[in-house]
Design an enzyme around this catalytic site. Structure first.
Site, PDB file in Angstrom:
ATOM      1  N   GLU A 115       0.846  -1.208   0.000  1.00 36.35           N
ATOM      2  CA  GLU A 115       0.000   0.000   0.000  1.00 36.35           C
ATOM      3  C   GLU A 115       0.876   1.251   0.000  1.00 36.35           C
ATOM      4  OE1 GLU A 115      -2.050  -0.077   3.749  1.00 36.35           O
ATOM      5  OE2 GLU A 115      -2.546  -2.176   3.512  1.00 36.35           O
ATOM      6  N   LYS A 117       2.308   4.632   1.624  1.00 37.28           N
ATOM      7  CA  LYS A 117       2.438   5.126   3.007  1.00 37.28           C
ATOM      8  C   LYS A 117       2.003   6.593   2.977  1.00 37.28           C
ATOM      9  CE  LYS A 117       5.286   5.216   7.098  1.00 37.28           C
ATOM     10  NZ  LYS A 117       4.925   6.557   7.536  1.00 37.28           N
ATOM     11  N   ASP A 119       1.202  10.311   3.835  1.00 39.27           N
ATOM     12  CA  ASP A 119       1.915  11.279   4.667  1.00 39.27           C
ATOM     13  C   ASP A 119       0.900  12.197   5.345  1.00 39.27           C
ATOM     14  OD1 ASP A 119       3.975  12.550   5.833  1.00 39.27           O
ATOM     15  OD2 ASP A 119       4.752  13.495   4.022  1.00 39.27           O
ATOM     16  N   TYR A 227      -6.459   1.834   6.483  1.00 42.47           N
ATOM     17  CA  TYR A 227      -5.524   0.746   6.168  1.00 42.47           C
ATOM     18  C   TYR A 227      -5.650  -0.454   7.091  1.00 42.47           C
ATOM     19  CZ  TYR A 227      -2.850   3.758   9.389  1.00 42.47           C
ATOM     20  OH  TYR A 227      -2.462   4.546  10.422  1.00 42.47           O
ATOM     21  N   LYS A 316      10.741   3.622   2.828  1.00 47.59           N
ATOM     22  CA  LYS A 316      10.616   5.068   2.650  1.00 47.59           C
ATOM     23  C   LYS A 316      11.178   5.537   1.308  1.00 47.59           C
ATOM     24  CE  LYS A 316      10.070   7.567   5.954  1.00 47.59           C
ATOM     25  NZ  LYS A 316       9.221   8.155   6.956  1.00 47.59           N
ATOM     26  N   CYS A 410      20.573  48.372 -10.186  1.00 44.78           N
ATOM     27  CA  CYS A 410      20.980  47.032 -10.609  1.00 44.78           C
ATOM     28  C   CYS A 410      22.322  46.671  -9.956  1.00 44.78           C
ATOM     29  CB  CYS A 410      21.104  46.996 -12.126  1.00 44.78           C
ATOM     30  SG  CYS A 410      21.847  45.474 -12.720  1.00 44.78           S
ATOM     31  N   CYS A 413      24.999  46.670 -13.098  1.00 43.55           N
ATOM     32  CA  CYS A 413      25.384  47.833 -13.909  1.00 43.55           C
ATOM     33  C   CYS A 413      24.970  49.153 -13.272  1.00 43.55           C
ATOM     34  CB  CYS A 413      24.781  47.721 -15.306  1.00 43.55           C
ATOM     35  SG  CYS A 413      23.003  47.959 -15.317  1.00 43.55           S
ATOM     36  N   CYS A 428      15.856  45.537 -14.445  1.00 45.90           N
ATOM     37  CA  CYS A 428      16.956  46.484 -14.611  1.00 45.90           C
ATOM     38  C   CYS A 428      16.735  47.194 -15.935  1.00 45.90           C
ATOM     39  CB  CYS A 428      18.282  45.726 -14.632  1.00 45.90           C
ATOM     40  SG  CYS A 428      19.605  46.608 -15.461  1.00 45.90           S
ATOM     41  N   CYS A 434      23.793  46.619 -19.620  1.00 50.15           N
ATOM     42  CA  CYS A 434      24.021  45.812 -18.408  1.00 50.15           C
ATOM     43  C   CYS A 434      24.764  44.533 -18.793  1.00 50.15           C
ATOM     44  CB  CYS A 434      22.682  45.473 -17.754  1.00 50.15           C
ATOM     45  SG  CYS A 434      22.854  44.386 -16.333  1.00 50.15           S
TER      46      CYS A 434
HETATM   47  S1  IVH Z   1      -0.200   0.226   9.045  1.00 52.47           S
HETATM   48  C1  IVH Z   1       1.260  -1.267  13.350  1.00 52.47           C
HETATM   49  N1  IVH Z   1      -0.404   1.312   6.705  1.00 52.47           N
HETATM   50  O1  IVH Z   1       2.625   5.114   9.384  1.00 52.47           O
HETATM   51  C2  IVH Z   1       1.129  -0.034  12.602  1.00 52.47           C
HETATM   52  N2  IVH Z   1       0.386   2.677   8.465  1.00 52.47           N
HETATM   53  O2  IVH Z   1       4.925   4.347  11.273  1.00 52.47           O
HETATM   54  C3  IVH Z   1       0.156  -0.227  11.513  1.00 52.47           C
HETATM   55  N3  IVH Z   1       0.861   4.991   7.800  1.00 52.47           N
HETATM   56  O3  IVH Z   1       1.250   5.775  12.478  1.00 52.47           O
HETATM   57  C4  IVH Z   1       0.153   0.879  10.593  1.00 52.47           C
HETATM   58  N4  IVH Z   1       0.267   4.770   5.716  1.00 52.47           N
HETATM   59  O4  IVH Z   1       0.009   6.683  10.519  1.00 52.47           O
HETATM   60  C5  IVH Z   1      -0.067   1.508   7.976  1.00 52.47           C
HETATM   61  N5  IVH Z   1      -0.676   2.132   4.556  1.00 52.47           N
HETATM   62  C6  IVH Z   1      -0.347   2.333   5.825  1.00 52.47           C
HETATM   63  C7  IVH Z   1       0.097   3.570   6.302  1.00 52.47           C
HETATM   64  C8  IVH Z   1       0.473   3.699   7.641  1.00 52.47           C
HETATM   65  C9  IVH Z   1       0.721   5.603   6.641  1.00 52.47           C
HETATM   66  C10 IVH Z   1       1.375   5.627   9.037  1.00 52.47           C
HETATM   67  C11 IVH Z   1       0.509   5.437  10.226  1.00 52.47           C
HETATM   68  C12 IVH Z   1       1.397   4.987  11.344  1.00 52.47           C
HETATM   69  C13 IVH Z   1       2.758   5.181  10.777  1.00 52.47           C
HETATM   70  C14 IVH Z   1       3.607   4.022  11.242  1.00 52.47           C
END
Ligand code: IVH
Length: 672
Positions: A115, A117, A119, A227, A316, A410, A413, A428, A434
């Protein structure tokens, strides 16, 4: 007050209908009624609830606009702690994770659910008998803040679960975030209201969710993706993470479309590569991908270490943002005299490169971001985009900093600086007096897509201008081997090569020549349009604004720039001298062929390295047949031509269903 049964039935019906349309709009992204109809139903419900307050329930769609402000958030103890994920920062750490999993499970091959991650910030949502009862932030993992009322304002969070599969109790975990588009909109509004800018969507989401006044949260447009499930009363729960997400999807929770099932460590790497390429075009920010062992039974076998599961890991992406310090703010003078403030930074590694300066664009931008020397700033470099300062960390501002002011003269110049009315730019007024402008104009004149004179790099140009050897563009054609040989970094051979390149450049096209002149607002494609339309330079030089406006894609600003340029007798003299030195082009260049060709009028995007022809050749051949080359893929693109390492343009082309050709296919098309 008595309520008529048909009124309470109407209220119920309105709530069901609104919830369904809300789901179709915010979760499925597929609305079936116009907004005005939704608003009409919403108002009807609001009015009925006002008239019959005894019918108000906490999860009515009307609570999405936020209620009375709170004085503080109460605390929520998480029944099951909200843990974190271990991070893998490189491929080796991912391999080690897969090896550990295989060894502990005693298998050769593992199925993973993968999945994005997100932000954003983690939240937990509790539903009892299908009703949203409580929502909390992660806090320290054990105790968080009760932000239920704020979460109710997030349109993609269901307030009432529907269907036959609704569990008595379910606690869903996911991430609250702000879509990139909503973030930009919010910052525009903040700017207009004179409020502070948010540095990124994550901060904006966090700041918006933790508002004591839920009406503010409601106005901020947050989104949610789930998730996982923490707790659930249902007996026969799915036996896989992918099944869990499907179940959540059936319950009408938003789940990312980007999730996949992959096999083995090679599957993990391909997914990582794919999402990294897609990162830019996703509607939300992600800082990596998450790999989860798909089988719940295996997950249970693997268990947890400290506060993280052994069955999952976050891989990451390279950080796109980093913090550094502004050491100085310089002002650079561009080709047409535009002054650009540039922040000189303590070098910082971000987005895969070391960044030591970032443009601040113009005075308004500096004012808007309030960047000062000595400030700690967040620098962002996403994809191949030039680095930019997204914001100042005000908390770290040293005492006694002073605001940046554009110089009045400027810096190169000493000519006067003028702020153009209606524009953000300061300029300028020195023109070709210039040295900075002369250098830039010369670099532009000799560049590959202009006169294409190889060997006159920046360092040589600097010497030619500073030594007063080249005072106008026409002086380029008076350069000789002895004149060039004397310069630093030049020898007989290189000087001879430059003279030969100068000689070769005399044979050019009208479009290239117009572009090379460096007329303000006339880029390559405008130059081509002008050449195509006028055919002869004299006609262009004598055209008035009205005539110029008839050229396709040319508006009042370009028309004015062209007229002003040719009004200057100095510019006409220079052109005359250049032509007398032998620079020439075929007059009345061929117009593109008629509509019968497969290329005419089509828009091409080139990406990656083509094995046998250069991009410039490909572009020239497309344009010769009346096609256009664009740098980004959109719905208007007709073909995407891919070479090796095509990148995110290929992903986008696939998403939009645009025809994709390799070099062979492209050459065939040209033949046709
Ligand atoms: S699973 C046991 N899935 O990442 C933890 N976390 O470092 C289960 N996060 O605090 C988390 N996307 O806020 C999971 N697809 C994803 C995620 C995700 C972002 C964040 C989440 C958690 C942090 C963990």
């Amino acid at each position: 007050m008595e309520t008529f049964p048909d009124i309470s039935a109407r209220v119920e019906e309105l709530r069901r209908t609104l919830a369904q349309h809300n789901y179709l709009y915010y979760v499925k992204d597929a609305p079936v009624i116009p907004d005005s109809e939704y608003d009409r139903l919403f108002r009807e419900l609001q009015e009925l609830e006002q008239q019959f307050p005894q019918l108000i329930t906490p999860n009515s769609p009307t609570c999405r606009v936020g209620g009375a402000p709170q004085s503080e958030f109460s605390q929520v103890v998480h029944n099951l702690p909200m843990l974190s994920l271990n991070n893998a920062l490189d491929a080796g750490e991912v391999s080690a994770f897969d090896t550990r999993v295989r060894e502990m499970l005693r298998v050769d091959f593992v199925e993973y659910e993968v999945e994005p991650k997100y932000d954003g910030l983690a939240v937990s949502l509790r539903y009892e008998s299908g009703q949203f009862m409580q929502g909390a932030t992660r806090g320290d993992g054990f105790k968080g803040e009760n932000v239920t009322n704020n979460l109710r304002t997030i349109n993609s969070i269901p307030l009432q679960l529907k269907g036959s599969m609704v569990p008595n109790l379910v606690e869903v975990r996911g991430e609250v975030l702000m879509l990139k588009a909503d973030f930009e909109k919010l910052n525009r509004v903040q700017l207009e209201l004179g409020n502070k800018q948010f540095v990124n969507p994550r901060n904006a989401a966090a700041g918006s969710l933790r508002q004591l006044d839920a009406r503010i949260t409601a106005s901020r447009k947050l989104s949610f993706f789930c998730y996982g499930i923490a707790e659930c009363s249902t007996e026969n729960l799915p036996q896989t993470q992918s099944g869990t997400l499907e179940m959540l999807e059936h319950l009408q929770f938003p789940v990312s479309k980007e999730r996949e099932i992959v096999h083995g460590v090679s599957g993990l790497f391909s997914y990582y590569k794919k999402l990294l390429e897609k990162r830019e075009i996703l509607p939300y920010q992600i800082d990596g991908v998450v790999y989860k062992v798909n089988s719940i039974q295996s997950q249970e076998k693997l268990g947890f270490v400290a506060r993280a599961p052994r069955f999952a890991i976050a891989h990451k992406f390279p950080a796109e943002e980093a913090m550094t310090m502004v050491q100085n703010i310089d002002v650079q003078v561009g080709r047409t005299g535009t002054l650009t403030p540039v922040a000189r930074l303590v070098p910082v590694f971000v987005g895969g490169v070391t960044v030591s300066s970032a443009t601040l664009h113009n005075e308004d931008e500096i004012r808007r971001k309030d960047v000062r020397i000595g400030d700690s700033v967040i620098v962002r470099r996403a994809g191949d985009v030039i680095p930019e300062i997204v914001g100042v960390v005000r908390e770290l501002r040293p005492a006694h900093t002073v605001e940046f002011l554009m110089p009045e003269k400027c810096p190169v110049c000493n000519s006067l600086i003028k702020r153009v009315t209606g524009e953000a730019a300061s300029r300028c007024l020195g023109g070709l007096f210039c040295a900075a402008q002369r250098k830039q104009a010369l670099c532009h004149f000799v560049s590959r897509n202009a006169m294409d004179i190889d060997g006159l790099g920046e360092k040589i140009v600097e010497q030619l201008v500073d030594g007063n050897i080249v005072k106008t563009l026409a002086d380029v054609y008076q350069l000789t081997i002895p004149m060039l040989e004397k310069l630093d970094r030049m020898a007989y051979k290189s000087a001879a090569n430059v003279v030969e390149a100068i000689d070769n450049s005399k044979n050019t096209t009208l479009a290239r020549f117009i572009y090379a002149l460096g007329i303000r607002n006339v880029g390559e494609s405008t130059a081509k349009e002008l050449a195509k339309y006028f055919g002869k330079l004299e006609r262009l030089m004598n055209a008035d604004e009205e005539t110029l406006r008839r050229v396709p894609d040319i508006g009042p600003i370009v028309a004015q720039s062209v007229v002003q340029f040719f009004m200057e007798s100095h510019n006409r003299d220079v052109i005359d001298r250049i032509r007398r030195a032998g620079v020439a082009w075929p007059e009345n260049e061929l117009r593109p062929q008629d509509d019968k060709t497969t290329i005419n009028g089509k828009v091409f995007v080139l990406t990656g390295t083509l094995p046998n022809i250069t991009r410039d050749e490909a572009r020239a051949r497309i344009e010769a047949l009346g096609g256009k080359v664009s740098s980004s893929v959109s719905k208007k693109t007709s073909y995407v031509i891919i070479g090796t390492d095509p990148g995110s343009k290929l992903v986008k082309a696939k998403e939009l269903g645009i025809a994709i050709l390799n070099e062979d296919g492209f050459l065939d098309l040209l033949q046709q």
